[in-house]
Motif scaffolding. Structure first.
Motif, PDB file in Angstrom:
ATOM      1  N   GLN A 419      91.436 -77.720 -34.015  1.00 16.24           N
ATOM      2  CA  GLN A 419      90.844 -76.339 -35.292  1.00 16.24           C
ATOM      3  C   GLN A 419      91.942 -77.252 -36.970  1.00 16.24           C
ATOM      4  O   GLN A 419      91.070 -77.151 -37.440  1.00 16.24           O
ATOM      5  CB  GLN A 419      92.312 -75.506 -34.923  1.00 16.24           C
ATOM      6  N   THR A 420      92.949 -77.911 -36.908  1.00 16.79           N
ATOM      7  CA  THR A 420      92.883 -77.664 -38.121  1.00 16.79           C
ATOM      8  C   THR A 420      92.746 -79.332 -38.175  1.00 16.79           C
ATOM      9  O   THR A 420      92.652 -79.585 -39.818  1.00 16.79           O
ATOM     10  CB  THR A 420      94.790 -78.450 -37.737  1.00 16.79           C
ATOM     11  N   LEU A 421      92.414 -80.485 -37.316  1.00 15.32           N
ATOM     12  CA  LEU A 421      91.750 -81.529 -37.770  1.00 15.32           C
ATOM     13  C   LEU A 421      90.263 -81.045 -38.705  1.00 15.32           C
ATOM     14  O   LEU A 421      89.974 -81.669 -39.323  1.00 15.32           O
ATOM     15  CB  LEU A 421      91.132 -82.367 -36.735  1.00 15.32           C
ATOM     16  N   THR A 422      90.019 -80.439 -38.131  1.00 12.72           N
ATOM     17  CA  THR A 422      88.574 -79.771 -38.910  1.00 12.72           C
ATOM     18  C   THR A 422      88.415 -79.529 -39.896  1.00 12.72           C
ATOM     19  O   THR A 422      87.415 -79.187 -40.764  1.00 12.72           O
ATOM     20  CB  THR A 422      87.897 -78.480 -37.544  1.00 12.72           C
ATOM     21  N   LEU A 423      89.525 -78.166 -39.970  1.00 11.83           N
ATOM     22  CA  LEU A 423      89.923 -77.781 -41.461  1.00 11.83           C
ATOM     23  C   LEU A 423      90.518 -78.649 -42.178  1.00 11.83           C
ATOM     24  O   LEU A 423      89.743 -78.357 -43.729  1.00 11.83           O
ATOM     25  CB  LEU A 423      90.913 -76.999 -40.988  1.00 11.83           C
ATOM     26  N   LEU A 424      90.911 -79.762 -41.897  1.00  7.34           N
ATOM     27  CA  LEU A 424      91.044 -80.509 -43.258  1.00  7.34           C
ATOM     28  C   LEU A 424      89.975 -81.106 -43.409  1.00  7.34           C
ATOM     29  O   LEU A 424      89.464 -81.401 -44.650  1.00  7.34           O
ATOM     30  CB  LEU A 424      92.081 -81.813 -42.762  1.00  7.34           C
ATOM     31  N   ALA A 425      89.042 -81.905 -42.657  1.00  3.55           N
ATOM     32  CA  ALA A 425      87.757 -81.701 -42.366  1.00  3.55           C
ATOM     33  C   ALA A 425      86.346 -81.563 -43.184  1.00  3.55           C
ATOM     34  O   ALA A 425      85.962 -82.258 -44.404  1.00  3.55           O
ATOM     35  CB  ALA A 425      87.179 -82.899 -40.718  1.00  3.55           C
ATOM     36  N   THR A 426      87.578 -80.601 -43.108  1.00  5.29           N
ATOM     37  CA  THR A 426      86.073 -79.226 -44.111  1.00  5.29           C
ATOM     38  C   THR A 426      86.150 -79.359 -45.780  1.00  5.29           C
ATOM     39  O   THR A 426      84.904 -79.572 -45.784  1.00  5.29           O
ATOM     40  CB  THR A 426      86.091 -78.004 -43.804  1.00  5.29           C
ATOM     41  N   LEU A 446      86.482 -83.535 -31.867  1.00  2.10           N
ATOM     42  CA  LEU A 446      85.301 -83.765 -31.072  1.00  2.10           C
ATOM     43  C   LEU A 446      85.793 -84.746 -29.847  1.00  2.10           C
ATOM     44  O   LEU A 446      85.406 -84.051 -28.621  1.00  2.10           O
ATOM     45  CB  LEU A 446      83.945 -84.131 -31.214  1.00  2.10           C
ATOM     46  N   MET A 447      86.777 -85.488 -29.927  1.00  2.00           N
ATOM     47  CA  MET A 447      87.450 -85.918 -28.771  1.00  2.00           C
ATOM     48  C   MET A 447      88.385 -85.144 -28.242  1.00  2.00           C
ATOM     49  O   MET A 447      88.478 -85.170 -26.712  1.00  2.00           O
ATOM     50  CB  MET A 447      88.304 -87.275 -29.789  1.00  2.00           C
ATOM     51  N   GLN A 448      89.503 -84.026 -28.436  1.00  2.00           N
ATOM     52  CA  GLN A 448      90.485 -83.780 -27.883  1.00  2.00           C
ATOM     53  C   GLN A 448      89.662 -82.105 -27.620  1.00  2.00           C
ATOM     54  O   GLN A 448      89.784 -81.897 -26.505  1.00  2.00           O
ATOM     55  CB  GLN A 448      91.023 -83.047 -28.991  1.00  2.00           C
ATOM     56  N   ARG A 449      88.060 -81.926 -28.416  1.00  2.00           N
ATOM     57  CA  ARG A 449      87.196 -80.533 -28.112  1.00  2.00           C
ATOM     58  C   ARG A 449      86.104 -80.753 -28.236  1.00  2.00           C
ATOM     59  O   ARG A 449      85.704 -80.436 -29.310  1.00  2.00           O
ATOM     60  CB  ARG A 449      87.883 -79.626 -28.103  1.00  2.00           C
ATOM     61  N   PRO A 450      85.484 -81.500 -26.870  1.00  2.00           N
ATOM     62  CA  PRO A 450      83.503 -81.769 -27.370  1.00  2.00           C
ATOM     63  C   PRO A 450      83.060 -80.664 -27.263  1.00  2.00           C
ATOM     64  O   PRO A 450      82.054 -80.745 -28.389  1.00  2.00           O
ATOM     65  CB  PRO A 450      83.402 -82.497 -26.190  1.00  2.00           C
ATOM     66  N   ASP A 451      83.640 -79.103 -26.946  1.00  2.00           N
ATOM     67  CA  ASP A 451      82.686 -78.290 -27.650  1.00  2.00           C
ATOM     68  C   ASP A 451      82.834 -77.015 -28.324  1.00  2.00           C
ATOM     69  O   ASP A 451      82.855 -75.996 -28.663  1.00  2.00           O
ATOM     70  CB  ASP A 451      82.685 -77.075 -26.171  1.00  2.00           C
ATOM     71  N   TYR A 452      84.294 -77.697 -29.083  1.00  2.00           N
ATOM     72  CA  TYR A 452      84.927 -76.573 -31.208  1.00  2.00           C
ATOM     73  C   TYR A 452      83.254 -76.421 -31.206  1.00  2.00           C
ATOM     74  O   TYR A 452      82.867 -77.868 -32.110  1.00  2.00           O
ATOM     75  CB  TYR A 452      85.962 -77.449 -31.433  1.00  2.00           C
ATOM     76  N   ILE A 453      83.080 -75.395 -31.514  1.00  2.00           N
ATOM     77  CA  ILE A 453      82.140 -75.374 -32.459  1.00  2.00           C
ATOM     78  C   ILE A 453      81.598 -75.379 -33.919  1.00  2.00           C
ATOM     79  O   ILE A 453      81.414 -75.881 -34.449  1.00  2.00           O
ATOM     80  CB  ILE A 453      81.477 -73.786 -32.215  1.00  2.00           C
ATOM     81  N   LYS A 454      82.996 -75.656 -34.308  1.00  2.00           N
ATOM     82  CA  LYS A 454      83.189 -75.012 -36.566  1.00  2.00           C
ATOM     83  C   LYS A 454      83.263 -76.849 -35.934  1.00  2.00           C
ATOM     84  O   LYS A 454      83.152 -77.444 -36.464  1.00  2.00           O
ATOM     85  CB  LYS A 454      84.361 -75.344 -36.150  1.00  2.00           C
ATOM     86  N   ALA A 455      83.939 -78.032 -35.213  1.00  2.00           N
ATOM     87  CA  ALA A 455      84.069 -79.136 -35.619  1.00  2.00           C
ATOM     88  C   ALA A 455      82.604 -79.798 -34.654  1.00  2.00           C
ATOM     89  O   ALA A 455      82.180 -80.446 -36.160  1.00  2.00           O
ATOM     90  CB  ALA A 455      84.956 -80.017 -34.657  1.00  2.00           C
ATOM     91  N   VAL A 456      81.602 -79.611 -34.388  1.00  2.00           N
ATOM     92  CA  VAL A 456      80.269 -79.665 -34.331  1.00  2.00           C
ATOM     93  C   VAL A 456      79.270 -79.430 -35.322  1.00  2.00           C
ATOM     94  O   VAL A 456      78.227 -80.280 -35.506  1.00  2.00           O
ATOM     95  CB  VAL A 456      79.280 -79.065 -33.547  1.00  2.00           C
ATOM     96  N   VAL A 457      79.805 -78.280 -36.097  1.00  2.00           N
ATOM     97  CA  VAL A 457      78.999 -77.665 -37.204  1.00  2.00           C
ATOM     98  C   VAL A 457      79.212 -78.767 -38.545  1.00  2.00           C
ATOM     99  O   VAL A 457      78.456 -79.602 -38.748  1.00  2.00           O
ATOM    100  CB  VAL A 457      79.344 -76.444 -37.408  1.00  2.00           C
ATOM    101  N   LYS A 458      80.339 -78.786 -38.206  1.00  2.00           N
ATOM    102  CA  LYS A 458      80.653 -79.864 -39.779  1.00  2.00           C
ATOM    103  C   LYS A 458      79.880 -80.831 -39.373  1.00  2.00           C
ATOM    104  O   LYS A 458      79.600 -81.334 -40.722  1.00  2.00           O
ATOM    105  CB  LYS A 458      82.123 -79.986 -39.523  1.00  2.00           C
ATOM    106  N   LYS A 459      80.488 -81.547 -38.572  1.00  2.00           N
ATOM    107  CA  LYS A 459      79.739 -82.950 -37.534  1.00  2.00           C
ATOM    108  C   LYS A 459      78.186 -83.527 -38.129  1.00  2.00           C
ATOM    109  O   LYS A 459      77.855 -83.955 -38.613  1.00  2.00           O
ATOM    110  CB  LYS A 459      80.340 -83.025 -36.263  1.00  2.00           C
ATOM    111  N   ALA A 460      77.929 -81.849 -37.766  1.00  2.00           N
ATOM    112  CA  ALA A 460      76.347 -82.144 -37.669  1.00  2.00           C
ATOM    113  C   ALA A 460      75.996 -81.510 -39.581  1.00  2.00           C
ATOM    114  O   ALA A 460      75.034 -82.431 -39.771  1.00  2.00           O
ATOM    115  CB  ALA A 460      75.422 -80.494 -37.480  1.00  2.00           C
ATOM    116  N   GLU A 461      76.841 -81.074 -39.929  1.00  2.00           N
ATOM    117  CA  GLU A 461      76.399 -80.785 -41.472  1.00  2.00           C
ATOM    118  C   GLU A 461      76.927 -82.595 -42.274  1.00  2.00           C
ATOM    119  O   GLU A 461      75.543 -82.761 -43.335  1.00  2.00           O
ATOM    120  CB  GLU A 461      77.200 -80.278 -42.328  1.00  2.00           C
ATOM    121  N   LEU A 462      77.499 -83.532 -41.810  1.00  4.10           N
ATOM    122  CA  LEU A 462      77.809 -84.499 -42.111  1.00  4.10           C
ATOM    123  C   LEU A 462      76.347 -85.560 -41.315  1.00  4.10           C
ATOM    124  O   LEU A 462      75.900 -86.307 -42.731  1.00  4.10           O
ATOM    125  CB  LEU A 462      78.700 -85.457 -41.084  1.00  4.10           C
ATOM    126  N   LEU A 463      76.096 -85.551 -40.194  1.00  6.66           N
ATOM    127  CA  LEU A 463      74.982 -85.829 -40.116  1.00  6.66           C
ATOM    128  C   LEU A 463      73.730 -86.223 -40.933  1.00  6.66           C
ATOM    129  O   LEU A 463      72.835 -86.095 -40.878  1.00  6.66           O
ATOM    130  CB  LEU A 463      74.811 -85.623 -38.814  1.00  6.66           C
TER     131      LEU A 463
END
Length: 576
Positions: A419-426, A446-463
């Protein structure tokens, strides 16, 4: 020995009649009679003795308190204390006459300490906490009962006087070692779990079937240090014990912890389980309603709100649930009103502050929203969604530097988790210079939690920005393998359009709308395809915009802002 004969009604004085009715709970009768007697006393000061006047004032004030006329009650309690002071002076000056009739009367005088406690209760109901603290502070420490210390501890905590609050909570535990709310108070003020446990160890060892209490303290120590994983594991171990199985409070705590950890599916399951066990449950239902609203289950949210209002409209939770329904229906003005009403009922309601803050932000009133998110952080420093709300405000006002400082602080304070990694990435995604850092942080999350939706959404935004649609499709399919989420299905639809897979894209939009019929962006994607406009060029331009604001926002964020057109109509809603 025969029991002492009860005084007959004929031999009782009128004040004794008032006292009898007060002890019998006949408050409306006491109010009428004591009011008439006090008027008589005013017209003829010799009619009642000073002690009788004191009693009449206290009983009259008690009846006003029962009728929730707190300001009037305070004035009568104040008059009673002045009468008591005068009574004390005369009793010191005059020697006892030896009149036997005065003895039982003096024994029946209402407690001065109890009067002060009632006054403090009135002040808290009137939101005059400073006056409440002042009146209780005036009671000598040795004369303070456990309920006085408990009220003082809560008031000190609310006022930010942490050291005094800790002292008062400890005094409660010294007098009542099984006062569990006092234990929670100490843990919330960063007192170590081991120190708190040591204050209850004697009673745990002396009473059978209390061995779970030390584990209970350990669990809530983890809760208050923000260690959600260990808190969940410890409470689960308690909940599995046969004697504590199906305890509603433990299930509610588990639901809240899963929510804090970003595991919304398990959070909803635990809330539903708790609700089935106790259909009158109110605590935690604001979070449950918010989770349902985020999933697009607005009909369920509406039903929950109606049910809670039928249970009690004097708690913040029903108003917050109703506010969530309005917020996710894009009725931000109404959500703001309902959030303000919830705060009025409970100024410590974190969910109400988040609702009101999110509504203000979406109405363009960002600076007011910031005040609310900061207050939420003060009340719940371990809840990530409070920080997410504040960071969203900073980003909305282009204060990227403040957002970065806050995200880094959260990362350091709450630890490096998904969660904190994704927030900082945002935040890093907002600055072209830190794009690579954002990518690294999201990969770690995503390595810690592959199903974490917020991280998936932000990674998709980057891609999407890098136009790596095939990689994005693979990421989203993997995330959707074990869960179904409206936002993920919609983004997958966007990516499939970009690679000309129109039929499957249409299927994904349909699934997204079946999960959330109010998802405007899925509807727009489907309508674009139905019009058979040249989708590829249009979508590539829209992709980045579609990604932004499409995540599962923990701070009640909606997909679109209602804009500031409502702002002028809502000027009366300030910070409660």
């Amino acid at each position: 020995v025969p029991a002492a004969p009860r005084l007959s009604a004929a031999s009782m004085s009128v004040v004794e009649h008032v006292r009898e009715m007060a002890s019998a709970g006949l408050h409306s009768n006491v109010r009428l009679l004591s009011g008439l007697l006090l008027t008589m006393s005013g017209n003829n000061p010799e009619l009642f003795s000073p002690s009788q006047k004191y009693q009449l004032l206290v009983y009259h004030a008690d009846s006003l308190f029962h009728d929730k006329e707190y300001r009037n009650a305070v004035s009568k309690y104040t008059m009673a204390l002045q009468q008591k002071k005068a009574l004390s002076k005369t009793s010191k000056v005059r020697p006892s006459t030896g009149n036997a009739a005065s003895t039982p009367q003096s024994q029946c005088l209402p407690s001065e300490i109890e009067v002060k406690y009632k006054m403090a209760e009135c002040y808290t109901m009137l939101k005059q906490d400073k006056d409440a603290i002042a009146i209780l502070d005036g009671i000598p420490s040795r004369q303070r009962t456990p309920k006085i210390n408990m009220m003082l501890a809560n008031l000190y905590k609310k006022a930010g006087q942490e050291r005094s609050s800790v002292t008062s909570y400890k005094e409660v535990l010294r007098q009542c070692p099984l006062a569990l709310d006092a234990i929670l108070g100490l843990l919330s003020l960063s007192v170590k779990g081991a120190e708190v446990a040591s204050m209850t160890i004697n009673v745990i060892q002396s009473i059978p079937n209390l061995d779970w209490l030390s584990v209970w303290i350990k669990a809530y120590a983890f809760v208050h240090t923000g260690d959600n994983t260990r808190a969940i594991n410890t409470i689960c171990s308690l909940e599995k014990k046969s004697l504590l199985r199906d305890n509603v409070d433990l299930l509610g705590s588990l639901a809240d912890l899963y929510f804090r950890a970003g595991d919304n599916k398990n959070s909803i399951l635990k809330f539903e389980q708790a609700q089935m066990l106790d259909p009158y449950l109110i605590k935690g239902m604001d979070v449950y309603g918010y989770l349902l609203a985020r999933e697009g289950r607005l009909e369920d949210v509406e039903n929950l709100g109606c049910r809670l209002f039928n249970i009690s409209d004097q708690h913040a939770e029903p108003w917050v649930v109703s506010g969530c329904h309005s917020f996710y229906s894009k009725r931000y003005s109404r959500a703001l009103y309902l959030g303000a009403k919830a705060i009025q009922l409970n100024s410590n309601s974190v969910q109400a502050l988040l609702l009101k803050g999110a509504a203000l932000r979406n109405m363009g009133r960002v600076q007011e929203a910031i005040i609310h998110f900061r207050e939420a952080i003060r009340l719940a420093p371990c809840r990530l969604d409070c920080y997410e709300g504040l960071i969203e405000c900073y980003l909305a006002s282009n204060s990227i530097r403040e957002a970065m400082v806050m995200a880094n602080n959260v990362y350091k304070t709450l630890g490096a988790n998904a969660q904190t990694l994704t927030l900082l990435a945002t935040v890093c995604l907002e600055d072209p210079v830190t794009q690579e850092k954002a990518k690294t942080l999201l990969d770690k999350a995503l390595m810690q939690r592959p199903d974490y939706i917020k991280a998936v959404v932000k990674k998709a935004e980057l891609l999407s920005r890098e136009q790596k649609y095939e990689d994005g499709i693979a990421l989203l399919r993997n995330a959707l393998a074990n869960q179904s989420d409206c936002v993920l299905h919609r983004i997958l639809g966007d990516f499939l359009v970009a690679v000309n897979e129109y039929q499957e894209a249409m299927d994904q939009y349909s699934i997204a709308l079946s999960l959330d019929p109010n998802d405007q962006k899925s509807l727009e994607g489907m309508q674009k395809m139905e019009k058979e406009e040249s989708p590829t060029d249009a979508t590539q331009e829209e992709d980045v915009d579609d990604m932004e604001g499409s995540g599962e926002e923990g701070d009640l964020e909606g997909s679109d802002s209602e804009a500031a057109q409502w702002a002028d109509q809502e000027q009366w809603f300030g910070m409660q």
